[in-house]
Design an enzyme around this catalytic site. Structure first.
Site, short mmCIF file in Angstrom:
data_model
loop_
_atom_site.label_atom_id
_atom_site.label_comp_id
_atom_site.label_asym_id
_atom_site.label_seq_id
_atom_site.Cartn_x
_atom_site.Cartn_y
_atom_site.Cartn_z
N GLY A 254 -23.66 13.72 102.65
CA GLY A 254 -23.65 15.13 103.05
C GLY A 254 -24.09 16.08 101.95
N HIS A 371 -18.66 41.47 83.43
CA HIS A 371 -17.70 42.57 83.56
C HIS A 371 -16.42 42.09 84.24
CE1 HIS A 371 -20.52 45.64 82.14
NE2 HIS A 371 -21.41 44.78 82.60
C1 G6Q Z 1 -20.33 15.70 101.75
C2 G6Q Z 1 -19.24 15.41 102.66
C3 G6Q Z 1 -18.87 16.54 103.58
C4 G6Q Z 1 -19.69 16.62 104.85
C5 G6Q Z 1 -18.98 17.56 105.82
C6 G6Q Z 1 -19.73 17.73 107.12
O1 G6Q Z 1 -20.81 14.93 100.99
O2 G6Q Z 1 -19.51 14.23 103.31
O3 G6Q Z 1 -18.92 17.80 102.95
O4 G6Q Z 1 -20.99 17.04 104.59
O5 G6Q Z 1 -17.69 17.07 106.08
O6 G6Q Z 1 -19.91 16.50 107.73
P1 G6Q Z 1 -20.84 16.37 108.98
O7 G6Q Z 1 -22.23 16.69 108.57
O8 G6Q Z 1 -20.68 14.96 109.45
O9 G6Q Z 1 -20.33 17.36 109.99
#
Ligand code: G6Q
Length: 537
Positions: A254, A371
């Protein structure tokens, strides 16, 4: 340890005085970026020892394993092949009998065609009107990269298309993102690799209800919703046809996914050519990371310096300070990249960590931070290494004055240079006394200095530069993970909270006594919440 004790007693003032070339010697150029790391508390021996640490930790072997598509994410049994997302079309990389580079380019081609339809106004909504608003619904890695890239590359975006992002399950996020919009001209990108994330699906359902309330016809979903996902079945169940789903693969994590179809919103904003330039910047840094020796390797050195600051100098946090307004979301993006990747308490083999792992990353664009929190950076009791990021040219020059091209940008950059200098060299009691400051005030005015920083410079913030910057930090984070021996690509710590939230949500929707399994604090809080929500405003 002996070396650390030796360096512990040395001040950057001394290190610079000893070596007049230091400010040009400890520098490096790669993929259009210039790194000055001379203001770190290091000498030749530090670098030699860190390079040896990298060798001993198997950095080059782990790097090869990652680039080749081995299952480097062992706890999830996955590869981490984000580098394949930016491989050129004429290359191939075979993983389990599939050429993943060919897959990537097939999807990029589809994304480009769709983006051009939206940008040119030829994709028509249900009532025959072109799309003017695009709302990306996603969270975590399906949000932070796209938001950051959209903000960073706004200068290159088609301004007639209004891009918005909804991540939080707080209804306010969707309500404010859709406020005043005409559903007939709005497209939702439901961006979820798993298509099982509660927040995203909840917001997607609410968005569909908002859309149907205005357009009054189920058939409208087909023209106003597209999905980015690896879960074709779930997207079809939601009502999004397979031809309106842009796939990604198990091997894209992700937080490493902004160059994949997760970047569809970015491509709609800046167009396929600029998107391609961003991929080119990433690729240039990938190539550099693969080829350069560790002591001339920008991501490897930044990773090693982060380990040095974190574990040897005891810096628990790391500030990222872009002197570029367009990079306002870069620190937030880096928070996930760094802290979700390396915020781990065990090593790959399950043994407990014997040292500190990822620093807490935070930051704000300059000069705003000056700041507010810079006071602590200069005179606080904590050591906070800083990454300064700046550019030779503004994308919004404020016009010539006094023979200079862009004095406002000069002022911005003067602040960057001054801050890094002040952090490193500080101001001594002697210098303050020499200004006639009363003795009682001298200790208050002293800035001890010796505070490490990196400075990254590039000519302009372009899609290519952004790509290089992102890949630089990705590989720096990877290097740190290798040194610590951890799996940088899993995120089990996120799971517990998710599971508990789902259970608690069911309880909040149902019978009172279902809360008995909780501790007394959580029980009382839920009880108080029930009372509060029962009161009619
Ligand atoms: C990132 C994680 C996590 C993921 C989100 C959304 O490396 O795996 O941040 O991207 O939980 O997941 P989905 O894309 O499966 O909805």
């Amino acid at each position: 340890m002996t070396h650390h004790a030796h360096m512990g007693g040395r001040h950057l003032r001394e290190l610079f005085a000893d070596d007049p070339e230091r400010g040009t010697r400890w520098t490096l150029s790669a993929a259009g970026l210039y790194l000055d790391y001379s203001k770190n508390r290091i000498d030749d021996e530090t670098i030699a020892l860190l390079v040896e640490l990298a060798r001993h930790s198997g950095l080059s072997e782990r790097m090869a394993a990652m680039f080749d598509g081995e299952l480097v994410n062992a706890t999830e049994g996955r590869a981490a092949l984000h580098t394949a997302l930016r491989a050129p079309a004429n290359e191939s990389l075979w993983v389990d009998g599939v050429d993943v580079v060919a897959q990537v380019h097939a999807v990029l081609t589809r994304m480009a065609a769709f983006s051009e339809q939206i940008r040119s106004g030829t994709w028509l909504g249900h009532t025959g009107l072109p799309i003017r608003n695009v709302i990306n619904i996603g969270i975590g890695g399906s949000d932070l990269g796209p938001v950051m890239a959209f903000e960073a590359l706004k200068h290159y975006s088609q301004r007639g298309i209004d891009l918005r992002f909804v991540s939080n399950v707080d209804g306010t996020a969707l309500a404010e993102a859709t406020r005043g919009l005409d559903a007939a001209q709005t497209l939702f990108i439901v961006c979820s690799k798993s298509f099982g994330t509660l927040e995203t699906l909840t917001n997607a359902r609410a968005a569909r209800a908002w859309c149907l309330a205005q357009l009054g016809d189920e058939a409208a979903v087909a023209r106003h919703f597209v999905a980015v996902s690896s879960n074709a079945r779930a997207t079809v169940e939601f009502g999004i046809a397979p031809e309106q789903m842009f796939p990604l693969w198990d091997w894209v994590g992700g937080r490493y996914s902004m160059a994949s179809s997760i970047g569809l919103s970015t491509m709609i904003a800046i167009g396929p050519n600029h998107f391609n330039d961003m991929l080119g910047g990433m690729r240039a840094m990938d190539d550099h990371f693969r080829q350069a020796p560790v002591d001339r390797n920008m991501p490897a050195l930044m990773g090693l310096l982060a380990v040095w600051n974190n574990d040897f100098l005891g810096a628990a946090t790391q500030a990222v300070l872009p002197y570029e307004q367009y990079l306002s979301r870069f620190p937030a993006y880096l928070q996930q990249l760094t802290m979700e990747s390396n915020g781990k308490h065990v090593m790959r083999d399950g043994r407990p960590m014997g040292c500190e792992t990822a620093p807490v990353v935070w930051g704000e664009p300059g000069t705003n931070g000056q700041h507010s929190f810079y006071q602590l950076l200069h005179q606080g009791t904590r050591l906070v290494p800083c990454d300064f990021i700046g550019f030779g040219q503004s994308l919004n020059p404020m016009g010539a004055a006094g023979g200079r091209e862009d004095p406002q940008h000069d002022l911005l950059m003067a602040n960057l240079f001054a801050q890094a200098e002040a952090l490193a060299f500080g101001k001594t009691a002697e210098a303050i006394r020499a200004e006639g400051v009363p003795e009682a005030l001298v200790p208050h005015r002293v800035c001890e200095g010796n505070r490490p920083s990196n400075t990254l410079l590039a000519q302009r913030l372009t899609p290519h530069t952004l790509g290089a910057l992102v890949a630089l930090y990705e590989h720096s984070v990877f290097t740190q993970g290798v040194i610590w021996g951890i799996d940088s690509f899993d995120q089990w710590g996120v799971e517990l909270g998710k599971v508990l939230a789902e259970q608690t949500a069911t309880e909040l929707a149902g019978a009172d006594d279902a809360t008995s399994r909780h501790d007394s604090s959580t029980r009382a809080l839920i009880e108080r919440y029930r009372q509060l929500r029962a009161v009619r405003a």
